[in-house]
Design a protein around this motif. Structure first.
Motif: not given
Length: 279
Positions: A48, A51, A53, A96, A99-100, A218
């Motif tokens: 995470q 990425s 996230t 977050a 980006q979900a 994600f």
């Protein structure tokens, strides 16, 4: 050989920091699980961070520099990725959320931020900060409206909200503000940008009596769960906890009205608010 340069805060610093972490980890010959073990976190947590996230916190930046031999690179640059327009307890969740690929949320007490109007959001923030400056409240409202721009994409993310009837009955900002808020919600539903189900009061006791739920999925990272309280919040990635809360959310959707019946109820309530006939 010179070390990596500082990241440019104007070009998605969290994404760049995550890419640098992946590069440094692979150069060190470590898997995500192996690096996580050195930091006493899960391999998914490292994924995470890579990425983008999750936000890199200073304590992890220090451990990463030590584990990967990157001198003080992550310590120097994690501050750039920490800048946010949102309250500190919510900033990581907001990032977050952006980006979900899917967001599933149960809202027991108020219309969720992604579905709010400026007037409704202002009433909420003013209730939170009765002595706060107008400038600070305006800043928070602007940030909330910017969050909602993720719904401008016609396909992503999937937003599925179970909205407690109590949130619709609470006159936040007054009747006209509520009428506008519900008409805005109706527009989002009719544009197929959100699935909304109302959990009626007559449903009685249900699986999430103790609070809200926000689940985020994600494309290239494990799912996250966000817990929120008064002035507090935290992200959780423990698979067992996420799985349990997903099951809880599924129970709520089973108890809630269908999307069609929910829309009809919201439309009726919006009309009542607009004509000041709501009991």
């Amino acid at each position: 050989m010179p070390g990596p340069k500082d990241l440019d805060p104007s070009t998605s610093p969290r994404a760049l920091l995550g890419a640098e972490l992946r590069h440094a980890r692979e150069k060190a010959g470590l898997s995500q699980e192996e690096l996580g073990g050195r930091l006493f976190v899960s391999g998914s947590f490292i994924g995470q961070l890579e990425s983008g996230t999750r936000r890199m916190q200073p304590e992890y930046a220090r451990l990463l520099d030590d584990a990967l031999g990157t001198e003080d690179f992550f310590r120097r640059n994690c501050a750039a990725s920490a800048k946010s327009k949102h309250p500190q307890h919510f900033a990581e969740a907001a990032e977050a959320e952006a980006q979900a690929t899917a967001i599933r949320q149960y809202a027991p007490l108020l219309i969720p931020g992604l579905l709010q109007t400026p007037a409704y959001a202002r009433a909420v923030f003013r209730a939170y900060r009765p002595t706060g400056s107008k400038e600070k409240v305006d800043e928070l409202v602007t940030a909330r409206m910017e969050r909602a721009r993720i719904l401008d994409d016609p396909t992503n993310p999937l937003l599925w909200v179970v909205l407690d009837e109590a949130a619709l009955r609470r006159e936040t900002g007054g009747r006209q503000v509520m009428a506008e808020a519900l008409h805005h919600l109706i527009g989002i539903i009719r544009r197929s940008r959100a699935i909304v189900q109302v959990l009626p009061l007559k449903a009685g006791a249900h699986a999430s009596m103790e609070g809200s739920i926000k689940l985020m999925d994600f494309k290239d990272a494990p799912p996250l769960l966000y817990f929120e309280g008064v002035g507090t919040g935290r992200l959780e990635d423990d698979p067992t906890t996420v799985r349990y809360q997903r099951h809880t959310y599924e129970l709520l959707t089973a108890e809630a009205l269908s999307p069609q019946k929910s829309l009809a109820l919201i439309e009726a309530m919006a009309q009542d608010y607009a004509h000041e006939e709501y009991p």
